[in-house]
Design a protein around this motif. Structure first.
Motif, mmCIF file in Angstrom:
data_model
loop_
_atom_site.group_PDB
_atom_site.id
_atom_site.type_symbol
_atom_site.label_atom_id
_atom_site.label_comp_id
_atom_site.label_asym_id
_atom_site.label_seq_id
_atom_site.Cartn_x
_atom_site.Cartn_y
_atom_site.Cartn_z
ATOM 1 N N THR A 298 0.738 -1.200 -0.004
ATOM 2 C CA THR A 298 -0.053 -0.152 0.074
ATOM 3 C C THR A 298 0.866 1.217 -0.111
ATOM 4 O OG1 THR A 298 -1.839 1.130 1.062
ATOM 5 C CG2 THR A 298 -0.214 0.273 2.443
ATOM 6 N N LEU A 299 0.172 2.227 -0.311
ATOM 7 C CA LEU A 299 1.065 3.520 -0.093
ATOM 8 C C LEU A 299 0.572 4.586 0.924
ATOM 9 C CD1 LEU A 299 3.127 5.539 -1.337
ATOM 10 C CD2 LEU A 299 1.389 6.771 -2.563
ATOM 11 N N PRO A 300 1.168 4.530 2.030
ATOM 12 C CA PRO A 300 0.603 5.061 3.186
ATOM 13 C C PRO A 300 0.843 6.785 3.406
ATOM 14 C CG PRO A 300 2.770 4.279 3.789
ATOM 15 C CD PRO A 300 2.343 3.847 2.452
ATOM 16 N N LEU A 301 1.508 7.204 2.423
ATOM 17 C CA LEU A 301 1.484 8.737 2.311
ATOM 18 C C LEU A 301 0.263 9.451 2.606
ATOM 19 C CD1 LEU A 301 4.618 8.918 -0.039
ATOM 20 C CD2 LEU A 301 4.561 8.901 2.571
ATOM 21 N N VAL A 302 0.283 10.578 3.220
ATOM 22 C CA VAL A 302 -0.993 11.444 3.124
ATOM 23 C C VAL A 302 -0.385 12.877 2.787
ATOM 24 C CG1 VAL A 302 -2.677 12.696 4.959
ATOM 25 C CG2 VAL A 302 -1.881 10.222 5.122
ATOM 26 N N SER A 303 -1.145 13.275 2.000
ATOM 27 C CA SER A 303 -0.855 14.882 1.467
ATOM 28 C C SER A 303 -1.362 15.729 2.332
ATOM 29 C CB SER A 303 -1.133 15.019 0.135
ATOM 30 O OG SER A 303 -0.807 14.061 -0.751
ATOM 31 N N THR A 304 -0.782 17.119 2.232
ATOM 32 C CA THR A 304 -1.396 18.274 3.144
ATOM 33 C C THR A 304 -0.819 19.511 2.324
ATOM 34 O OG1 THR A 304 -1.258 19.180 5.219
ATOM 35 C CG2 THR A 304 0.768 18.294 4.766
ATOM 36 N N ASN A 305 -1.368 20.619 2.761
ATOM 37 C CA ASN A 305 -0.890 21.818 2.325
ATOM 38 C C ASN A 305 -0.679 22.871 3.581
ATOM 39 O OD1 ASN A 305 -3.400 22.762 3.375
ATOM 40 N ND2 ASN A 305 -4.160 23.333 1.313
ATOM 41 N N VAL A 306 -0.596 22.411 4.643
ATOM 42 C CA VAL A 306 -0.110 22.776 5.945
ATOM 43 C C VAL A 306 1.475 23.319 6.110
ATOM 44 C CG1 VAL A 306 -0.114 22.745 8.407
ATOM 45 C CG2 VAL A 306 -2.217 22.035 7.108
ATOM 46 N N LYS A 307 1.634 24.488 6.524
ATOM 47 C CA LYS A 307 3.117 24.790 6.580
ATOM 48 C C LYS A 307 3.049 25.663 7.999
ATOM 49 C CE LYS A 307 4.463 28.087 3.729
ATOM 50 N NZ LYS A 307 5.339 28.629 2.305
ATOM 51 N N ALA A 308 4.427 25.318 8.890
ATOM 52 C CA ALA A 308 4.418 26.026 10.217
ATOM 53 C C ALA A 308 5.102 27.037 9.815
ATOM 54 C CB ALA A 308 4.914 25.056 11.215
ATOM 55 N N VAL A 309 4.921 28.362 10.142
ATOM 56 C CA VAL A 309 5.759 29.565 10.083
ATOM 57 C C VAL A 309 5.806 30.119 11.443
ATOM 58 C CG1 VAL A 309 5.678 31.829 8.871
ATOM 59 C CG2 VAL A 309 4.697 30.100 7.676
ATOM 60 N N ASP A 310 7.066 30.652 11.783
ATOM 61 C CA ASP A 310 7.472 31.437 12.920
ATOM 62 C C ASP A 310 7.160 32.966 12.601
ATOM 63 O OD1 ASP A 310 8.551 32.815 15.045
ATOM 64 O OD2 ASP A 310 10.388 31.765 14.904
ATOM 65 N N THR A 311 5.908 33.619 12.950
ATOM 66 C CA THR A 311 5.695 34.689 12.483
ATOM 67 C C THR A 311 6.544 35.842 13.532
ATOM 68 O OG1 THR A 311 4.101 34.677 14.528
ATOM 69 C CG2 THR A 311 3.343 34.081 12.304
ATOM 70 N N ARG A 312 7.343 35.350 14.157
ATOM 71 C CA ARG A 312 8.144 36.303 14.887
ATOM 72 C C ARG A 312 9.303 37.041 14.105
ATOM 73 N NH1 ARG A 312 10.476 33.203 19.801
ATOM 74 N NH2 ARG A 312 10.944 31.915 17.933
ATOM 75 N N HIS A 313 9.542 36.246 13.030
ATOM 76 C CA HIS A 313 10.614 36.501 12.000
ATOM 77 C C HIS A 313 10.308 36.810 10.557
ATOM 78 C CE1 HIS A 313 13.922 35.385 14.918
ATOM 79 N NE2 HIS A 313 12.969 34.319 15.124
ATOM 80 N N GLN A 314 8.939 37.094 10.268
ATOM 81 C CA GLN A 314 8.170 37.206 9.259
ATOM 82 C C GLN A 314 7.423 38.641 9.124
ATOM 83 O OE1 GLN A 314 8.290 35.071 6.373
ATOM 84 N NE2 GLN A 314 9.405 33.641 7.832
ATOM 85 N N TRP A 315 7.710 39.394 8.094
ATOM 86 C CA TRP A 315 6.920 40.771 7.754
ATOM 87 C C TRP A 315 5.708 40.571 7.500
ATOM 88 C CZ3 TRP A 315 8.720 45.083 9.360
ATOM 89 C CH2 TRP A 315 10.234 45.522 9.442
ATOM 90 N N PHE A 316 5.343 39.522 6.787
ATOM 91 C CA PHE A 316 3.976 39.273 6.522
ATOM 92 C C PHE A 316 3.592 37.610 6.681
ATOM 93 C CE2 PHE A 316 5.379 42.651 3.433
ATOM 94 C CZ PHE A 316 4.353 43.520 3.823
ATOM 95 N N TRP A 317 2.326 37.505 7.319
ATOM 96 C CA TRP A 317 1.961 35.911 7.353
ATOM 97 C C TRP A 317 0.593 35.876 7.235
ATOM 98 C CZ3 TRP A 317 -0.701 34.917 12.021
ATOM 99 C CH2 TRP A 317 -0.778 36.017 12.792
#
Length: 317
Positions: A298-317
């Motif tokens: 079987t192929l157990p991989l699960v797809s997602t579009n979630v991304k974790a971002v550290d907003t303390r080091h981002q101008w835009f989030w």
């Protein structure tokens, strides 16, 4: 004149009210997003504490002493690092000069309040499966697996560790990859392996590569003793795809996707084998995907579009 002044004042108040409402909405929305993602976005600048155990940096190396020296020096300076293990699979053991140098570097660079555990895990056989062998005497549940030529800034690594602590049974990493369903002319189902540009174009992923990823130490035991031996033999023969095998193992255990952490990582020296400059790279990865699926059934991989971002080091989030 009085009418114009009243109109001006009224308009200014209206704009000010709109701005205030916008700010309040943003604050409310960001708090809701943090809740929905089930990630704790309010963590201290240093996430290490003895109660949490920190993490073990597991560095895979191969005949690149200069890379290894830079890598060990860097990760020894990261606050959450509790231990550094070097996976050594060369025919000759590390020289005393190299070991003495690295031990000195670790003592000098370490910022931990206790002694950082540094050691070589030496294997006589050159085998890619060695990077996931069980380790005796581990003091942490968290393993940060990394290649000797990959540098992740400490603040980025600490953020990824905090993300992993919210989902310790999954893989949390910096290099996303994907798969998609294909179909051969005979009608048999096949799968394709997608690199970075596929992730960028499609906006989804189903793997994070072990060249820079956190996972639970129990997966070392499962990889070595529970995964089908035919996969070990395949990886040893082909000298490829141990990272895909680990992703399949974790997905098969959790029925959940990995988590991609946004953050800059740096490669020392020339690009690795995943570079577009490597001929037939994707042909080999496609073959691995389909051969592993046959072995798993079987192929157990699960797809997602979630991304974790550290907003303390981002101008835009």
């Amino acid at each position: 004149m009085g009418r114009r002044l009243r109109t001006f004042v009224f308009g200014a108040k209206t704009k000010l009210l709109c701005v205030a409402l916008g700010v309040l909405f943003c604050m409310w929305f960001s708090s809701k997003i943090g809740y929905i993602m089930s990630w704790n976005t309010h963590f201290p600048s240093s996430v290490y504490s003895p109660d949490r155990g920190g993490y073990t940096v597991l560095i895979n190396t191969w005949k690149r002493s200069s890379h290894l020296k830079q890598s060990v020096a860097h990760y020894a300076s990261c606050t959450g690092a509790d231990a550094i293990h070097v996976v050594w699979s060369e025919s000759d053991p590390p020289s005393e000069k190299l070991k003495d140098h690295l031990n000195t570097v670790v003592l000098k660079k370490s910022r931990s309040t206790h002694k950082l555990d540094f050691r070589f895990d030496i294997y006589e056989e050159d085998n890619l499966n060695n990077r996931f062998r069980p380790i005796e005497g581990l003091r942490t549940d968290a393993i940060f697996s990394v290649d000797d030529n990959v540098i992740v800034p400490c603040h980025t690594l600490e953020f990824a560790f905090a993300v992993w602590q919210t989902a310790p049974m999954t893989m949390v990493g910096f290099v996303p990859r994907m798969h998609w369903l294909g179909e051969e002319r005979t009608g048999a189902v096949s799968y394709k392996y997608g690199g970075w540009w596929s992730v960028w174009w499609m906006g989804i992923y189903s793997m994070v590569l072990s060249k820079s990823a956190f996972f639970h130490s129990k997966y070392l035991e499962l990889y070595t003793n529970a995964m089908p031996p035919s996969i070990h033999q395949y990886i040893n023969a082909e000298r490829n795809c141990e990272d895909i095998a680990m992703s399949l193992l974790v997905a098969n255990t959790t029925d959940a996707p990995p988590i991609w952490v946004k953050g800059k990582i740096y490669e020392i020296g020339s690009p690795g084998t995943s570079s577009l400059h490597q001929p037939h790279h994707y042909d080999g990865r496609n073959k691995c995907m389909n051969d592993f699926v046959s072995m798993y059934g079987t192929l157990p991989l699960v797809s997602t579009n979630v991304k974790a971002v550290d907003t303390r080091h981002q101008w835009f989030w």
